[in-house]
Motif scaffolding. Sequence first.
Motif, short mmCIF file in Angstrom:
data_model
loop_
_atom_site.label_atom_id
_atom_site.label_comp_id
_atom_site.label_asym_id
_atom_site.label_seq_id
_atom_site.Cartn_x
_atom_site.Cartn_y
_atom_site.Cartn_z
N GLN A 18 25.04 -20.46 0.86
CA GLN A 18 26.04 -20.69 -0.17
C GLN A 18 27.25 -19.77 -0.03
OE1 GLN A 18 22.78 -20.58 -0.75
NE2 GLN A 18 22.15 -22.08 -2.28
N ILE A 23 29.26 -25.30 -1.51
CA ILE A 23 28.31 -26.41 -1.59
C ILE A 23 28.87 -27.62 -2.32
CG2 ILE A 23 26.01 -27.09 -2.39
CD1 ILE A 23 26.03 -25.18 -0.01
N ASP A 45 18.60 -24.67 3.33
CA ASP A 45 18.79 -23.27 3.68
C ASP A 45 17.78 -22.87 4.76
OD1 ASP A 45 16.35 -22.85 2.44
OD2 ASP A 45 17.20 -21.90 0.66
N VAL A 51 19.94 -27.52 -0.35
CA VAL A 51 21.04 -26.94 -1.14
C VAL A 51 22.06 -28.01 -1.52
CG1 VAL A 51 20.79 -24.63 -0.16
CG2 VAL A 51 22.30 -26.27 0.97
N THR A 52 21.86 -29.23 -1.00
CA THR A 52 22.68 -30.37 -1.40
C THR A 52 21.76 -31.51 -1.81
OG1 THR A 52 22.76 -31.36 0.82
CG2 THR A 52 24.48 -29.76 0.25
#
Length: 354
Positions: A18, A23, A45, A51-52
């Motif tokens: 991040q 993001i 990650d 993370v998306t």
Amino acid sequence: MGKSIGVIFLSNKYADIQSILDIEKWQLIQDKLAMVTNMAIITVDYKGIPVTQHSRCSEFCEKIRSESKTNAICQKCDARGGIEAVRLNQNYIYRCHCNIIDAAIPIIIDDKYFGCVMVGQVLLKENNEDEYIEKIYKDSIEVLSDQNEMLYLYSKLPRLTLTRIKEILDLIDNIIKYIVEECIVKFKLFKDNQDMKQRLEEILDKDVVHNNISLDNGETKERVYDPTNRTNDILKPAIEYINENFDKKIILDDMANMCFITPGYFSKIFYKETGEKFSDYLTRLKIEKAKELLKTTNKTIQEIAIEVGFNDAGYFTRRFKSYEGIAPGHYRKISKSQSIKYEIIKEVQNNTTI
């Protein structure tokens, strides 16, 4: 990525993915890439945690991932794909447990692995017997309840040639590389700017002059601040603003930001340069302006208080008295009396000359 991104330094600023990818913005780019490439994309990650959101996840894979047992196998495939990409330090194409083509694009900076962009959920448009693609998970899996539906959804998966898949991977790889390198360049510029400010502060600490200037007779004279002095350049924007807007609400933090230094350091060099605390300097400036108005106008004390930035005449009077030793009204009487005496003396001198 094809190769790890080489940079001069890797600061603690880069603690996780991040910190090098915005993001929210990357999600928008990822969605567009998935739409134009006809491939599903998700970013994870270094632990394999997304993370998306999944961009363009196929109906088949959504069904597979909706079952806890098969979803666990999907996650194992993703994790293994990422590990292999890191080990090889390049994009890694593989077959998942359902014989679907997936790929991992590793994000590596100075040999530190931050995460992967997982791409795929497609079938090969043609047989590529000349190039082996590893099936990354070979254990058998439980058959889902509705096989006919699953076969139908499987048949709807996009089909791409291996050449096309590699081109798409290179495209996404280059986009990520550009974004990451831009982030690093911006941070390096920021860091260099901070270092320059720190060096400037150190120089000013050594070169700043004393608060008072000695006279020949041994007495001391209060230093008058000169914003044009070379050693005062860093404070010049704030001083000029204060002198022009003394009647407004002026906050130390805002003045420090105007000079691009911290509030603490602003206070420190302000005192060294002016011999006064910021609040005292501002109050004294207001009092000096008030003295001029008391001597040259017939405005009421309340009017003068408001004009120089005091909302309360009582508080203005108390502050004025603490600086001048007398109340504003008394100061006006004395000033006018002295002015009359001066005019009489001047007139007498003129008559004597004649």
